[in-house]
Design a protein around this motif. Structure first.
Motif, PDB file in Angstrom:
ATOM      1  N   THR A  63       0.817  -1.233  -0.096  1.00  0.00           N
ATOM      2  CA  THR A  63      -0.094   0.061  -0.104  1.00  0.00           C
ATOM      3  C   THR A  63       0.831   1.316  -0.124  1.00  0.00           C
ATOM      4  OG1 THR A  63      -1.769  -1.074   1.138  1.00  0.00           O
ATOM      5  CG2 THR A  63      -1.965   1.390   1.259  1.00  0.00           C
ATOM      6  N   ARG A  64       1.834   1.307   0.729  1.00  0.00           N
ATOM      7  CA  ARG A  64       2.794   2.426   0.948  1.00  0.00           C
ATOM      8  C   ARG A  64       3.472   2.487  -0.625  1.00  0.00           C
ATOM      9  NH1 ARG A  64       4.070   0.149   5.790  1.00  0.00           N
ATOM     10  NH2 ARG A  64       6.493  -0.582   4.843  1.00  0.00           N
ATOM     11  N   PHE A  65       3.854   1.385  -1.257  1.00  0.00           N
ATOM     12  CA  PHE A  65       4.576   1.254  -2.518  1.00  0.00           C
ATOM     13  C   PHE A  65       3.610   1.937  -3.593  1.00  0.00           C
ATOM     14  CE2 PHE A  65       5.087  -0.569  -6.627  1.00  0.00           C
ATOM     15  CZ  PHE A  65       6.590  -0.058  -6.681  1.00  0.00           C
ATOM     16  N   ILE A  66       2.439   1.652  -3.382  1.00  0.00           N
ATOM     17  CA  ILE A  66       1.373   2.253  -4.542  1.00  0.00           C
ATOM     18  C   ILE A  66       0.934   3.662  -4.411  1.00  0.00           C
ATOM     19  CG2 ILE A  66      -1.001   2.026  -5.247  1.00  0.00           C
ATOM     20  CD1 ILE A  66      -0.952  -0.862  -4.610  1.00  0.00           C
ATOM     21  N   LYS A  91       9.285  -3.932  -7.597  1.00  0.00           N
ATOM     22  CA  LYS A  91       8.216  -3.718  -8.456  1.00  0.00           C
ATOM     23  C   LYS A  91       6.728  -4.328  -7.850  1.00  0.00           C
ATOM     24  CE  LYS A  91      10.457  -5.998 -11.502  1.00  0.00           C
ATOM     25  NZ  LYS A  91      10.659  -6.928 -12.558  1.00  0.00           N
ATOM     26  N   LEU A  92       5.763  -3.892  -8.209  1.00  0.00           N
ATOM     27  CA  LEU A  92       4.358  -4.444  -7.705  1.00  0.00           C
ATOM     28  C   LEU A  92       3.977  -5.651  -7.848  1.00  0.00           C
ATOM     29  CD1 LEU A  92       1.686  -3.349  -6.483  1.00  0.00           C
ATOM     30  CD2 LEU A  92       0.721  -3.048  -8.799  1.00  0.00           C
ATOM     31  N   ASN A 121       3.206  -8.479  -4.980  1.00  0.00           N
ATOM     32  CA  ASN A 121       2.324  -9.605  -5.390  1.00  0.00           C
ATOM     33  C   ASN A 121       2.589 -10.849  -5.189  1.00  0.00           C
ATOM     34  OD1 ASN A 121       0.291  -7.481  -5.587  1.00  0.00           O
ATOM     35  ND2 ASN A 121       0.611  -7.374  -8.023  1.00  0.00           N
ATOM     36  N   ALA A 122       4.057 -11.365  -5.572  1.00  0.00           N
ATOM     37  CA  ALA A 122       4.258 -12.530  -5.588  1.00  0.00           C
ATOM     38  C   ALA A 122       4.737 -13.047  -3.974  1.00  0.00           C
ATOM     39  CB  ALA A 122       5.712 -12.681  -6.303  1.00  0.00           C
TER      40      ALA A 122
END
Length: 84
Positions: free
Chosen positions: A21-24, A45-46, A50-51
């Motif tokens: 969330t902080r990354f986004i 990376k996003l 997710n992985a």
């Protein structure tokens, strides 16, 4: 590998989701510059986030409710005679 409890995995899962969330939201720092010199950090990376979250979810689903509560062991019967 030591088996982790569902609570430990859930805590890591919550931390990974918060980091994603902080990354986004763009709250992560990837480059620092001071006095004309800079340093760039290798960011994730996003898809990396997710992985990690998918791996933690799989580990959470595979973990037993209580440690030591896996499927009971099956034992074979004991023979009561000697074979000559």
């Amino acid at each position: 590998m030591t088996q982790r409890t569902r609570e430990e995995i859930a805590a890591d899962l919550a931390a990974a989701r918060a980091a994603r969330t902080r990354f986004i939201a763009g709250e992560t720092i990837t480059e620092v510059t001071k006095d004309g010199r800079g340093m760039k950090f290798a960011g994730m990376k996003l898809s990396d986030f997710n992985a990690v979250i998918a791996d933690l979810l799989a580990e959470f689903e595979a973990a037993p409710e209580v440690l030591g509560a896996e499927r009971p062991r099956t034992r074979r019967s004991i023979r009561l005679g000697w074979s000559n």
